[in-house]
Design an enzyme around this catalytic site. Structure first.
Site, short mmCIF file in Angstrom:
data_model
loop_
_atom_site.label_atom_id
_atom_site.label_comp_id
_atom_site.label_asym_id
_atom_site.label_seq_id
_atom_site.Cartn_x
_atom_site.Cartn_y
_atom_site.Cartn_z
N TRP A 101 37.42 44.63 46.56
CA TRP A 101 37.72 45.99 46.53
C TRP A 101 36.86 46.71 45.74
O TRP A 101 36.30 47.90 46.00
CB TRP A 101 39.19 46.03 46.00
CG TRP A 101 39.47 47.60 45.98
CD1 TRP A 101 39.83 48.33 47.15
CD2 TRP A 101 39.53 48.49 44.87
NE1 TRP A 101 39.97 49.75 46.82
CE2 TRP A 101 39.84 49.92 45.34
CE3 TRP A 101 39.17 48.32 43.46
CZ2 TRP A 101 39.96 51.10 44.36
CZ3 TRP A 101 39.27 49.39 42.70
CH2 TRP A 101 39.58 50.64 42.96
N HIS A 102 36.39 45.99 44.42
CA HIS A 102 35.73 46.86 43.45
C HIS A 102 34.09 46.77 44.09
O HIS A 102 33.48 47.70 43.75
CB HIS A 102 35.26 46.06 42.15
CG HIS A 102 36.69 46.32 41.48
ND1 HIS A 102 37.79 45.74 41.41
CD2 HIS A 102 36.90 47.47 40.52
CE1 HIS A 102 38.79 46.21 40.54
NE2 HIS A 102 38.11 47.18 40.00
N GLY A 103 33.70 46.13 44.90
CA GLY A 103 32.26 46.30 45.41
C GLY A 103 32.06 45.05 46.39
O GLY A 103 32.66 44.11 46.65
#
Lengths: 457, 347
Positions: A322-324
């Protein structure tokens, strides 16, 4: 626009506050439409082409919610959730998955270089929270105006905090300046905004200058000395904390000035004595989202150890993704998943750990994992790890002062929320914060203004 | 504390916070506007151009508006060593030095606009440095890596006021008021400052300097855009200038090792670029070229260069001679073609 920009601080925010105050005093029925217009202006200022995407995302999800309430068809919600994730996938992960597919020999895959709509990860999760709770019968119907504001409220739209509908919706119907504590909330919001700016401008941004060149050096394939590797790793550890918690303070402060109380996101994460403790203190609203909407639905801790380990692993791996859109982020999430699983096993075995040792191990683990998070590739991460573990030259220069100050504030100091709550209202303190704001403005005028790290997610 | 007292205390706090924020901001902005730290002439208290407290790289706005100088050298560090006082001595035209280190095309055009804005009817000559790496590049709209204060030269009051809000402007205001010690190196009144002392460390290390100097250009890579878009940009700018303004395009020299070998893509590309600027100059009246682009015997001497693009004083003097000669020729032509336009000193 950036919170730490003149356009925002000198034009948008003052204009918003004045308009909000005028409307609240003389045309309270216009308050929500005004906040919505301001939110879309704020969002569209960055890139107006993405404003229709946000608007259509709101309208479509709201229409699905209405259709579900009329028909009771749960499939509608499932379809909406899948659609939201597909849209997120197309904008954020298309090239990532195509890149993975490209590893298959003989397979030719397309690439689609499209700009990432800011905040898409955050507003997608807001939709998910409402729709899941609606299906479960926990959330009521809301008007389009209120739902739109829940999704697009400008202090939170780009990088959170991830607010539950139940935390904000009732506040939209209040008359914030009629509350007995209206002045206190406004004053505390002002202080939070100022302290958040100080964190970003005076603590985080200077560290970026110590961190970015070294990670760029590693990304270019050059060796990184031990001193440089430790400087970059320690620097980033505190840079990301002050960057993100500073952003959150600003968001909470502005929302409070507009009469909305948002949830806290940080509670001294670098004072944590275990990884589980860390995740209760770091990006708290994401942690609880992952717990409530992923970890528990995956089985949580009530269906045996194997299920719990699997749920932890999957939750954190997806949290990393989700972060990257990169395997380094997945590796970062997996590392945390494994660390949390190890902690769970440790506790199940009834073993204990002294708090000081727990803190040290947690800090080391978190710091080493941040290398994966920050490095643009595994090769770059390896260069940094080589330096950290003494497999490169020792190096000579270690810029420790800014790191030491940041470390002391992060590990020993109180949170801004605590400071803000402790402060008693006195004119000299108000003037002091005004002086602080002037210092921030002057520094912003001079320094390179870095974007908030979490904007890219 | 009773509830009322509590409420009152917070109301007072908010009042103080808002009023002191707004008051401090307005006082800061108003004070800086009046002090005019960079001597842009916008303040009602500003008199004529006065370099008091200006660091050398910050003097451009002040020197550029000084009515005493009717001609200017524009460019980046590759023409910074040209001495305006000597050009004045050789030509009789009062010259100023407005080159800005690291300036790319947008910055140089901004300085031209600033100078012309303040010398609408009095400008007599512009010397523009056509540095090959800058003017043959593919993106004439791209500003340089060195931060350039566009705001100082802006026609927009809002942009200027926003630019004033910075720590460095406060420091500059302190220098202007004499509250902060001035920097050692300062421009002379005509904007000239000698860059050689800034290279003292490199000059004191001959092996390192020579190694960098002797690195040979292999010529493999041509300039990015064969249409040389910067030529069109300069053409538009020159068209906007008065016809009777003398313009000298100076092609600054480079050390011999930086010259691409003949026949290489870089060589072909550079020659095409050079030719375009020569053609451009030929199309405009009162325009000349001082061409130090090609290799010469004097450019093979390592002692007259600091690095491959920064020459030293002997070369600068020779270029000044050429500029003066070009200006004299233009004046002669102008005298023949239009006797009525003669400057008073020529009459």
């Amino acid at each position: 626009m950036l919170f730490n920009s003149f356009a925002f601080l000198l034009v948008f925010l003052p204009a918003s506050l004045v308009l909000h105050w005028l409307v609240e005093c003389f045309r309270p029925q216009w308050r929500l439409p005004l906040l919505l217009v301001l939110s879309f202006l704020f969002y569209g200022y960055w890139d107006w082409r993405f404003a229709p995407l946000l608007a259509s995302s709101i309208v479509v999800n709201w229409l699905v919610a209405q259709a579900f309430l009329r028909s009771g068809q749960g499939a509608l919600i499932t379809l909406a959730l899948v659609s939201n994730l597909i849209v997120l996938g197309i904008f954020k992960y298309f090239n990532f998955f195509m890149g993975l597919a490209d590893l298959v020999p003989g397979l030719t895959v397309p690439k689609w270089d499209i700009g990432l709509p800011l905040g898409i990860s955050f507003f997608t999760f807001h939709h998910v929270m409402y729709l899941v709770d609606l299906k479960a019968g926990r959330a009521p119907r809301y008007s389009l105006m209120r739902y739109a504001l829940y999704i697009a409220f400008f202090p939170q739209v780009l990088a959170g905090p991830l607010v539950r509908w139940s935390e904000i919706m009732h506040q939209l119907d209040e008359r914030p300046y009629d509350r007995p504590d209206a002045a206190q909330r406004f004053g505390q919001g002002f202080m939070l905004l100022a302290m958040g700016l100080v964190k970003k401008v005076f603590l985080s941004d200077p560290l970026a200058g110590y961190v970015n060149p070294i990670f760029a050096q590693a990304a270019a394939g050059h060796a990184v000395s031990a001193a440089e590797a430790w400087q970059a790793t320690l620097g980033f550890t505190f840079q990301i904390y002050f960057d993100f918690s500073g952003y959150t303070d600003m968001a909470l402060g502005m929302a409070l000035m507009l009469g909305i109380l948002l949830p806290q996101n940080f509670d001294k994460p670098y004072a944590a004595t275990s990884l589980q403790d860390f995740w209760r203190r770091w990006h708290m609203t994401l942690s609880r989202f992952l717990r409530d909407y992923l970890y528990i639905p995956l089985g949580g801790s009530r269906h045996g150890l194997a299920v719990q380990m699997g749920a932890l692993f999957v939750t954190m791996a997806l949290g990393g993704l989700w972060h990257g859109a990169g395997l380094t982020f997945v590796a970062w999430g997996v590392a945390h998943g494994l660390g949390l699983a190890a902690g769970a096993l440790w506790r199940k075995a009834g073993l204990r750990m002294p708090a000081a040792l727990g803190w040290l191990l947690t800090m080391l683990f978190v710091m080493l994992a941040w290398v994966l998070f920050r490095a643009p590739s595994f090769e770059a991460a390896v260069r940094i790890y080589e330096g950290l573990f003494g497999l490169a030259s020792l190096g000579s220069e270690f810029k420790w002062r800014a790191i030491a100050i940041a470390a002391a504030v992060a590990c020993l100091g109180p949170t801004t929320w605590t400071v803000m709550k402790r402060i008693r209202p006195h004119p000299s303190i108000a003037v002091g914060f005004a002086v602080l704001l002037m210092a921030v403005l002057l520094q912003i005028g001079d320094a390179a203004n870095y974007e908030f790290i979490y904007f890219q997610f | 504390m009773t509830e009322d007292a509590h409420h009152h205390a917070w109301s007072q706090f908010v009042l103080w916070a808002v009023c002191s924020t707004v008051g401090l901001f307005l006082a800061l902005l108003g004070g800086l506007y009046l002090i005019d730290p960079y001597d842009t002439g916008r303040s009602p208290l500003s008199g004529g151009s006065n370099l008091r407290g200006q660091k050398e790289v910050n003097a451009t706005a002040s020197v550029g508006r000084n009515p005493a100088y009717t001609a200017a050298v524009i460019g980046n560090s590759t023409v910074a060593l040209l001495m305006p006082a000597r050009l004045t001595e050789l030509t009789g035209i009062p010259f100023s030095q407005l080159s800005v280190p690291g300036a790319q095309i947008p910055e140089q055009l901004t300085v031209i606009d600033w100078f012309m804005k303040h010398h609408r009817d009095t400008a007599t000559a512009l010397v523009i440095g056509i540095n090959r790496d800058t003017w043959c590049g593919k993106d004439p709209d791209k500003a340089g890596m060195s931060p350039f204060p566009f705001w100082r030269f802006s026609d927009s009051s809002a942009e200027y006021l926003a630019g004033l809000i910075s720590v460095s402007t406060i420091e500059q205001a302190g220098r202007r008021l004499g509250l902060i010690r001035r920097s050692k190196t300062q421009s002379s009144q005509d904007g000239y400052w000698d860059y050689e002392p800034f290279y003292a460390q490199l000059l004191a290390n001959p092996p390192r300097r020579l190694k960098a100097l002797m690195k040979r250009e292999d010529g493999r890579h041509a300039h990015g855009d064969a249409s040389f878009p910067a030529v069109r940009v300069l053409e538009r700018k020159l068209t906007s200038l008065p016809d009777n303004l003398s313009v000298v395009l100076v092609f600054p020299p480079v050390f011999t090792a930086k010259q691409p070998p003949a026949g290489t893509p870089r060589y072909v590309s550079e020659q095409a670029c050079r030719q375009r600027f020569i053609e451009l100059a030929s199309k405009r009246p009162n325009t000349a070229v001082v061409d130090w682009w090609l290799d010469r015997s004097e450019l093979k001497n390592p002692d007259v260069f600091i690095d491959q693009i920064h020459y030293r004083h002997p070369i600068a003097r020779a270029i000044e001679d050429d500029i003066a000669a070009a200006l004299r020729r233009m004046r002669e032509n102008a005298r023949v073609l239009s006797p009525a336009r003669l400057a008073p000193q020529d009459a």
